[in-house]
Design a protein around this motif. Structure first.
Motif, PDB file in Angstrom:
ATOM      1  N   CYS A 199      -5.360  11.353  -3.406  1.00 35.37           N
ATOM      2  CA  CYS A 199      -5.036  10.033  -2.868  1.00 35.37           C
ATOM      3  C   CYS A 199      -4.644   9.078  -3.979  1.00 35.37           C
ATOM      4  O   CYS A 199      -5.050   9.242  -5.130  1.00 35.37           O
ATOM      5  N   GLY A 200      -3.835   8.098  -3.602  1.00 31.96           N
ATOM      6  CA  GLY A 200      -3.520   7.009  -4.502  1.00 31.96           C
ATOM      7  C   GLY A 200      -2.236   7.144  -5.293  1.00 31.96           C
ATOM      8  O   GLY A 200      -1.926   6.301  -6.122  1.00 31.96           O
ATOM      9  N   ARG A 248     -10.000   0.760  -1.209  1.00 34.98           N
ATOM     10  CA  ARG A 248      -9.591  -0.129  -0.126  1.00 34.98           C
ATOM     11  C   ARG A 248     -10.819  -0.590   0.663  1.00 34.98           C
ATOM     12  O   ARG A 248     -11.934  -0.547   0.171  1.00 34.98           O
ATOM     13  N   GLN A 267       0.816  -1.223   0.000  1.00 36.57           N
ATOM     14  CA  GLN A 267       0.000   0.000   0.000  1.00 36.57           C
ATOM     15  C   GLN A 267       0.847   1.269   0.000  1.00 36.57           C
ATOM     16  O   GLN A 267       0.485   2.262  -0.614  1.00 36.57           O
ATOM     17  N   TYR A 268       1.964   1.248   0.726  1.00 40.42           N
ATOM     18  CA  TYR A 268       2.678   2.489   1.012  1.00 40.42           C
ATOM     19  C   TYR A 268       4.086   2.558   0.417  1.00 40.42           C
ATOM     20  O   TYR A 268       4.760   3.574   0.571  1.00 40.42           O
ATOM     21  N   SER A 273      -2.250   5.904  -0.381  1.00 46.93           N
ATOM     22  CA  SER A 273      -3.031   4.871  -1.069  1.00 46.93           C
ATOM     23  C   SER A 273      -4.368   5.470  -1.509  1.00 46.93           C
ATOM     24  O   SER A 273      -4.784   6.524  -1.027  1.00 46.93           O
ATOM     25  N   ASN A 274      -5.035   4.775  -2.411  1.00 48.35           N
ATOM     26  CA  ASN A 274      -6.365   5.206  -2.838  1.00 48.35           C
ATOM     27  C   ASN A 274      -7.368   4.679  -1.832  1.00 48.35           C
ATOM     28  O   ASN A 274      -7.771   3.518  -1.880  1.00 48.35           O
ATOM     29  N   GLY A 333       0.984   7.531  -3.946  1.00 47.07           N
ATOM     30  CA  GLY A 333       2.192   7.306  -3.160  1.00 47.07           C
ATOM     31  C   GLY A 333       2.784   8.617  -2.687  1.00 47.07           C
ATOM     32  O   GLY A 333       2.066   9.546  -2.324  1.00 47.07           O
TER      33      GLY A 333
END
Length: 145
Positions: A126-127, A108, A22-23, A103-104, A129
Motif C-alpha cells: 500500500c501507499g 489515513r 489520495q489516488y 494509498s497508505n 499509487g
C-alpha cells in the motif's frame, strides 16, 4: 500461461476523478493497461474485474475457484475494512492472494487501518499509487513460482 485475476473494488471506476490527493489522476483503464504491459513482460495473463456490487465481487471470486486461477490481486477499496462476505469468498481460494491499495491505509483515517483480508492474504502492498498494482503483480508472480 499463468492466469492472475485483478479485482478492483467499489468506486474504483472513478479513479482519475475521485480524490486526486489520495489516488492521483490515473484512471482505471490506465491502471489496467499498465498491468497488462507488465504481465506481458512477466509472461503471465491478467484479467481485470471491477464492480461496485459486493455480491458480484463474491461471484467473480467463486468463478476464479472453478477457473483454476493461479493468483488473485485485490484492491477492494472500502470493502477491505468490513466485508466479511468477501473475506469468506477469498478464503475459499487455495491460491496466493495479494492485497493492494494505492494509498497508505495505515496513514489515513483510523477505520482504514484494519483489513479483514490481512489474515488470508500472502501480503499487503500500500501507499505507492499505481506502483502498488505493479508491485502486487510482481508479488503474485513470485508467489506462484
Amino acid at each position: 500461461m499463468k492466469k492472475i485475476l485483478m479485482l478492483h473494488g467499489i468506486n474504483h471506476n472513478m479513479f482519475g476523478k475521485r480524490d486526486p490527493v489520495q489516488y492521483g489522476t490515473i484512471t482505471l483503464d490506465q491502471i489496467n493497461e499498465r498491468l497488462n504491459e507488465l504481465a506481458k513482460e512477466l509472461g503471465v495473463e491478467v484479467e481485470s474485474f471491477q464492480t461496485n456490487h459486493e455480491g458480484e465481487m463474491c461471484e467473480r471470486i467463486h468463478q476464479a475457484f472453478f477457473e483454476n486461477t493461479d493468483a488473485v490481486i485485490i484492491n477492494a477499496g472500502a470493502w477491505t475494512h468490513y466485508s466479511y462476505g468477501l473475506r469468506d469468498a477469498l478464503a475459499i481460494l487455495t491460491v496466493p492472494i495479494i492485497e493492494i491499495h494505492m494509498s497508505n491505509i495505515h496513514a489515513r483515517e483510523e477505520f482504514r487501518h484494519h483489513s479483514v483480508f490481512a489474515e488470508i492474504a500472502k501480503g499487503q502492498i500500500c501507499g505507492f499509487g499505481v506502483d502498488s498494482y505493479l508491485l502486487g503483480l510482481r508479488a503474485a508472480v513470485a508467489a506462484i513460482e
